[in-house]
Write a protein that holds these residues in place. Structure first.
Motif, PDB file in Angstrom:
ATOM      1  N   ASP A 194       0.040   0.142 -13.023  1.00 38.74           N
ATOM      2  CA  ASP A 194       0.727   0.675 -14.193  1.00 38.74           C
ATOM      3  C   ASP A 194       1.042  -0.687 -15.093  1.00 38.74           C
ATOM      4  O   ASP A 194       1.807  -1.374 -14.673  1.00 38.74           O
ATOM      5  N   VAL A 195       0.321  -0.767 -15.964  1.00 39.45           N
ATOM      6  CA  VAL A 195       0.420  -1.976 -17.002  1.00 39.45           C
ATOM      7  C   VAL A 195       1.265  -2.050 -17.989  1.00 39.45           C
ATOM      8  O   VAL A 195       1.474  -1.025 -18.531  1.00 39.45           O
ATOM      9  N   HIS A 196       1.921  -2.841 -18.138  1.00 37.67           N
ATOM     10  CA  HIS A 196       3.219  -3.167 -19.082  1.00 37.67           C
ATOM     11  C   HIS A 196       2.870  -4.361 -19.959  1.00 37.67           C
ATOM     12  O   HIS A 196       2.896  -5.261 -19.596  1.00 37.67           O
TER      13      HIS A 196
ATOM     14  N   GLY B 137       2.090   5.164 -22.010  1.00 36.95           N
ATOM     15  CA  GLY B 137       3.655   4.736 -22.016  1.00 36.95           C
ATOM     16  C   GLY B 137       4.377   3.937 -23.042  1.00 36.95           C
ATOM     17  O   GLY B 137       3.643   3.210 -23.725  1.00 36.95           O
ATOM     18  N   VAL B 138       5.522   4.282 -23.237  1.00 42.30           N
ATOM     19  CA  VAL B 138       6.171   3.447 -24.584  1.00 42.30           C
ATOM     20  C   VAL B 138       7.591   2.621 -23.689  1.00 42.30           C
ATOM     21  O   VAL B 138       8.074   3.447 -22.955  1.00 42.30           O
TER      22      VAL B 138
ATOM     23  N   ALA C 216       0.914  -1.174   0.091  1.00 44.63           N
ATOM     24  CA  ALA C 216      -0.155  -0.023   0.060  1.00 44.63           C
ATOM     25  C   ALA C 216       0.855   1.408  -0.024  1.00 44.63           C
ATOM     26  O   ALA C 216       0.247   2.421  -0.417  1.00 44.63           O
ATOM     27  N   ALA C 217       2.122   1.168   0.354  1.00 38.43           N
ATOM     28  CA  ALA C 217       2.982   2.308   0.414  1.00 38.43           C
ATOM     29  C   ALA C 217       3.662   2.528  -1.023  1.00 38.43           C
ATOM     30  O   ALA C 217       4.186   3.617  -1.177  1.00 38.43           O
ATOM     31  N   ALA C 218       3.385   1.703  -1.755  1.00 35.76           N
ATOM     32  CA  ALA C 218       3.843   2.010  -3.239  1.00 35.76           C
ATOM     33  C   ALA C 218       3.106   3.035  -4.037  1.00 35.76           C
ATOM     34  O   ALA C 218       1.997   3.475  -3.467  1.00 35.76           O
ATOM     35  N   ASP C 219       3.695   3.541  -5.141  1.00 40.13           N
ATOM     36  CA  ASP C 219       3.000   4.577  -5.873  1.00 40.13           C
ATOM     37  C   ASP C 219       1.876   4.001  -7.055  1.00 40.13           C
ATOM     38  O   ASP C 219       0.967   4.426  -7.143  1.00 40.13           O
ATOM     39  N   PHE C 220       2.312   2.723  -7.725  1.00 36.26           N
ATOM     40  CA  PHE C 220       1.784   1.957  -8.239  1.00 36.26           C
ATOM     41  C   PHE C 220       2.032   0.612  -8.298  1.00 36.26           C
ATOM     42  O   PHE C 220       2.941   0.278  -7.733  1.00 36.26           O
ATOM     43  N   VAL C 221       1.304  -0.358  -9.011  1.00 36.95           N
ATOM     44  CA  VAL C 221       1.612  -1.746  -9.050  1.00 36.95           C
ATOM     45  C   VAL C 221       1.913  -1.908 -10.585  1.00 36.95           C
ATOM     46  O   VAL C 221       1.135  -1.627 -11.270  1.00 36.95           O
ATOM     47  N   HIS C 222       3.141  -2.475 -10.650  1.00 38.72           N
ATOM     48  CA  HIS C 222       3.390  -2.938 -12.242  1.00 38.72           C
ATOM     49  C   HIS C 222       2.998  -4.154 -12.399  1.00 38.72           C
ATOM     50  O   HIS C 222       3.111  -5.082 -11.804  1.00 38.72           O
ATOM     51  N   VAL C 223       2.037  -4.291 -13.670  1.00 37.26           N
ATOM     52  CA  VAL C 223       1.413  -5.437 -13.961  1.00 37.26           C
ATOM     53  C   VAL C 223       2.076  -5.884 -15.440  1.00 37.26           C
ATOM     54  O   VAL C 223       1.784  -5.217 -16.412  1.00 37.26           O
ATOM     55  N   ASP C 224       2.652  -6.761 -15.359  1.00 42.50           N
ATOM     56  CA  ASP C 224       3.315  -7.551 -16.672  1.00 42.50           C
ATOM     57  C   ASP C 224       2.312  -8.274 -17.428  1.00 42.50           C
ATOM     58  O   ASP C 224       2.203  -9.438 -16.860  1.00 42.50           O
ATOM     59  N   VAL C 225       2.031  -8.017 -18.511  1.00 38.25           N
ATOM     60  CA  VAL C 225       1.213  -8.914 -19.259  1.00 38.25           C
ATOM     61  C   VAL C 225       2.156  -9.246 -20.613  1.00 38.25           C
ATOM     62  O   VAL C 225       2.702  -8.324 -21.209  1.00 38.25           O
ATOM     63  N   MET C 226       2.204 -10.563 -20.386  1.00 41.04           N
ATOM     64  CA  MET C 226       3.119 -11.279 -21.634  1.00 41.04           C
ATOM     65  C   MET C 226       2.137 -12.444 -22.539  1.00 41.04           C
ATOM     66  O   MET C 226       1.389 -12.933 -21.869  1.00 41.04           O
TER      67      MET C 226
END
Length: 224
Positions: free
Chosen positions: A63-65, A111-112, A26-36
């Motif tokens: 934050d979806v990647h 984002g790119v 919960a202290a993070a700014d975003f959660v990074h979600v890797d879609v492969m």
């Protein structure tokens, strides 16, 4: 330099206990979600249904990647799910500027991402079309890889170009980011850091996030 953002990567979370692990960051700014998709990269993770559930349960924005082929077809759907930020790969996109504009129109940050071997110069003239540029600091596809310091000159060049343009674009790094490598990336100009095992593997993820943030802040102070 704007604030420092720490975005833990769910690749390092416990997929069976995802909600419990999300609550630990919960202290993070975003959660990074890797879609492969097992095409653009040689690994398969999850698609829109899983991302939607993460969106519904995460205490922080997504934050979806997208490490996938044909982002023109798939990326807008992730923005429509409510992801705060959607990043697609320059190498996979046929119309990166048009796609970024479409994502922004839906309401997401656009984002790119560029792989380690992709030169950054192709982005210089279109910096302001993106809200975030992700410089991969490992070859995309698998978590837990070692940080590639040889990607730092590209990051520094992008940071210098962004300053020259007066651009507000965020510069993100992803791959091997830990307490021992974050200063190097911050000094080169990164302000947004994806960390996987360094956060989810810690006994206290909040403390790990705070330590990463402090390491990046200290490096920024020295660099400017």
């Amino acid at each position: 330099m704007s604030g420092i953002r720490i975005n833990p990567s769910v690749l390092s979370a416990d997929f069976v206990n995802m909600q419990a692990d999300l609550d630990r960051i919960a202290a993070a700014d975003f959660v990074h979600v890797d879609v492969m998709d097992n095409h653009f990269v040689p690994n398969l993770t999850f698609g829109p249904q899983m991302v939607q559930r993460i969106q519904e349960t995460s205490p922080v924005p997504l934050d979806v990647h997208l490490m996938i082929d044909d982002p023109e077809r798939w990326a807008p759907g992730y923005a429509e799910l409510g992801a705060a930020s959607v990043t697609f790969h320059l190498e996979a996109s046929s119309e990166p500027v048009a796609l970024a504009r479409r994502l922004r129109a839906i309401g997401a940050r656009a984002g790119v991402a560029v792989k380690p071997g992709t030169p950054a110069e192709s982005l210089y003239d279109v910096l302001d079309e993106f809200d975030q540029i992700l410089v991969m600091t490992v070859e995309p596809g698998f978590g837990g890889q070692s940080f590639m310091p040889e990607t730092m000159p590209k990051l520094a060049a992008l940071a210098a170009e962004a300053r020259r343009h007066g651009s507000a674009v965020w510069l993100q790094v992803d791959g091997g980011i830990s307490a021992s490598t974050i200063a190097q990336a911050a000094e080169a100009g990164a302000d947004t850091f994806v960390a996987g095992s360094a956060v989810f593997g810690a006994d206290d993820p909040d403390l790990a996030i705070a330590a990463l943030r402090a390491g990046a802040a200290s490096a920024h102070a020295h660099a400017h």
